[in-house]
Scaffold this active site. Structure first.
Site, PDB file in Angstrom:
ATOM      1  N   SER A  94      -9.905   1.622   2.686  1.00  0.00           N
ATOM      2  CA  SER A  94      -9.069   2.498   2.018  1.00  0.00           C
ATOM      3  C   SER A  94      -7.969   1.658   1.383  1.00  0.00           C
ATOM      4  O   SER A  94      -7.292   2.085   0.366  1.00  0.00           O
ATOM      5  CB  SER A  94      -8.128   3.378   2.935  1.00  0.00           C
ATOM      6  N   LYS A 114       0.687  -1.201  -0.066  1.00  0.00           N
ATOM      7  CA  LYS A 114       0.018  -0.078   0.030  1.00  0.00           C
ATOM      8  C   LYS A 114       0.798   1.297  -0.133  1.00  0.00           C
ATOM      9  O   LYS A 114       1.908   1.252   0.551  1.00  0.00           O
ATOM     10  CB  LYS A 114      -0.913  -0.123   1.227  1.00  0.00           C
ATOM     11  N   SER A 137     -10.222  -0.793   6.915  1.00  0.00           N
ATOM     12  CA  SER A 137      -9.500  -0.683   5.575  1.00  0.00           C
ATOM     13  C   SER A 137      -8.922  -1.588   4.841  1.00  0.00           C
ATOM     14  O   SER A 137      -8.370  -1.836   3.730  1.00  0.00           O
ATOM     15  CB  SER A 137      -8.474   0.538   5.605  1.00  0.00           C
TER      16      SER A 137
END
Lengths: 98, 468
Positions: free
Chosen positions: B145, B70, B169
């Site tokens: 997210s 990420k 997330s």
């Protein structure tokens, strides 16, 4: 809990965010709706409850006090938007006396 | 295609049927073809991954396996933008501990997975680098997210990925994309090098194609780190050790508050199916109560935004990050750099957080929210006196449609109701997909006691097998 209307212009100043008039208006509406919702917290009885600032107890976690390699001056400045003579360049902070 | 688990590719690699270089070349070829449409990666550096592949040590547990990371987890020499204009020119000066540990286990970090800006969002639509598509449900959001991490795995553009989970997330995009996503116990994995959103809630974790891969990644990632004072000193273990063991006699709680009429019929059916399968496996399903469930969203958004407003004060346009031009003095430089560098949702949350911490409101909002958080944690402690695990939905519905602008920020926040509690209480949680022939993916969630990941993975694996 009362739900005071949020003064977004004032809070944005505290948060150092130069909002446009349109943003100020939009966030006021959004945040007043959110604050109206979170006001329900007042309905839960928390008498005698200790606030839980952290999910697990951690006390005095410090690493051993030994010197370690840190970032070089060059690496620390590599992401700076402006630098000069191995230092971060900033605007003039102290106003000159008139 | 890169479908196939870590163990599948490890067998191929160690048998000499494919080399690490060929695997990275295949990954790059697929990513070159598919990323323009899916936008799972903000950037990726094939040359760096090929250089690492040439030196890959196949004797290590993840030797030769590329793993997506990420965009809020630092990778030395690569951009770490947090999907924000604020960090467009930022290049990580060091590796996050999670990345260091991946490398030590032989893995090859590949790509900067797209996300909601600074991990604020639950749809993968708040990225300064364009939204991410859901490869498993075209026309629908991938969740967020960790949108790019989930989409990369679901789209065959990663074997597995790292994400971060502050209020769901990892678990929610895994659910929306039909893959496995796990948030370990708070403190299990070092947060050093993870760009902070809400420090008492943030946790790094894996997004994978199956439960075993999640266990394999935990083996590589967990452990105390002197660079993160909140990382746990709890002993690590082989998280694959209990996979395949019986779950007969295990007590699984079903909170009555989680069977709300607000859940879609598809979600209700997925829960019912999981209950049926777990019962068939010999588990005992017990009704439990989490009486403060209605309060979690309110408590979470106060705490998360308060911590975010403090953490994001570091973005000042001086040391790194975006700096506005033609500013008039220091204060103007701060305020305009931040106003121009941050997107709308980030500003909204900074303002909410600043407000709840401001003089006169601190006790009514922030202190009150932390007390309610203690009550939420106590609910779980009480439930875990009676049961070993808790079963529930990940989200009230499957992935919403892309570009649905009818939802207010508050309505979006309310959909986090089932994932937030694990963050507030620091518990481990895992989302595993349910079979949905021709319908949108739906994950179900299992929560465990602190540091009970090995047993949580055992139950998740048994359920995964029963569902497949």
């Amino acid at each position: 809990m009362d739900t005071p209307q949020i003064d977004v212009a004032y809070i944005a100043k505290l948060a150092k965010l130069d909002l446009t008039a349109e943003e100020t208006e939009r966030f006021s509406a959004d945040l007043n709706r959110i604050l109206g919702y979170v006001a329900q917290l007042g309905e839960w009885d928390t008498t005698g409850v200790e606030p839980m600032y952290h999910p697990l107890p951690v006390f005095d976690a410090v690493r051993t006090d030994t010197a370690e390699q840190s970032l070089s001056n060059e690496a620390a400045l590599a992401n700076a938007p402006a630098e000069e003579d191995g230092q971060f360049r900033v605007p003039k902070v102290v106003e000159s006396a008139h | 295609m890169l479908y196939g688990s870590i163990s599948h590719w490890r067998k191929q690699l160690t048998a000499g049927q494919i080399t690490p270089t060929e695997l990275v070349q295949e990954l790059a070829r697929i990513t070159d073809a598919k990323n323009p449409g899916i936008n799972a990666y903000i950037s990726y550096n094939t040359d760096a991954a090929l250089a690492a592949a040439a030196k890959a040590d196949l004797s290590q547990p993840l030797g030769g396996i590329p793993i997506a990371v990420k965009d809020n987890i630092c990778m030395q020499g690569e951009p770490t933008r947090c999907a924000s204009k604020m960090l467009h020119n930022f290049v990580s000066p060091y590796d996050a501990t999670a990345v260091t540990k991946l490398k030590a286990a032989g893995a090859i970090p590949f790509g900067r997975a797209n996300m909601d800006e600074f991990a604020m969002g639950s749809a993968g639509q708040n990225s300064a680098y364009g939204h991410t598509e859901n490869p498993a449900a075209p026309g629908h959001v991938p969740g967020g997210s960790s949108s790019g991490s989930a989409a990369a795995v679901a789209g065959g553009m990663a074997i597995a990925a790292l994400g971060s989970d502050t209020g769901g997330s990892i678990r929610q995009p895994a659910s929306h994309c039909g893959i496995v996503g796990m948030k370990p116990t708070y403190g299990r994995i070092s947060r050093y090098g993870l760009v902070a959103f809400a420090s008492s809630l943030d946790q790094i974790g894996p997004l994978t194609q199956n439960v075993e891969d999640a266990a394999l990644l935990l083996n590589a990632l967990c452990g105390h780190d002197a660079k993160d004072s909140t990382s746990s000193t709890h002993a690590t273990e082989d998280f694959t050790a209990k996979l395949g063991q019986s779950i007969a006699g295990v007590r699984i709680g079903l909170p009555k508050e989680y069977l709300s009429s607000g859940n879609s019929p598809q979600v209700t059916a997925a829960i019912n199916l999981a209950v049926q399968k777990l019962t068939e496996l010999g588990a005992e399903i017990v009704e439990v109560s989490l009486p403060h469930s209605e309060a979690v969203v309110a408590a979470y958004y106060i705490i998360a935004c308060a911590e975010a407003s403090s953490n994001l004060s570091r973005f000042d346009g001086i040391r790194y990050g975006y700096r506005a031009e033609n500013t008039n003095g220091l204060d103007d430089l701060y305020s305009r750099s931040r106003a121009e560098g941050f997107g709308a949702e980030v500003k909204r949350r900074i303002i909410l957080g600043t407000y709840v911490l401001s003089s006169g409101f601190y006790d009514a909002y922030y202190a009150k929210a932390q007390k309610v958080r203690a009550l939420v944690a106590q609910d779980f402690a009480n439930a875990f006196d009676k049961v070993d695990f808790i079963l529930g939905p990940v989200a009230p519905t499957a992935a919403p449609l892309l570009h649905d602008t009818n939802m207010s920020p508050l309505q979006v926040y309310l959909a986090d109701i089932y994932t937030i509690p694990a963050n507030l209480a620091g518990l481990p949680g895992i989302s595993i997909p349910t079979p949905q022939e021709g319908a949108l993916p739906i994950g179900i969630q299992l929560l465990g006691k602190h540091f009970a990941e090995a047993d949580l993975l055992r139950v998740a694996s048994a359920l995964e097998n029963a569902l497949s």
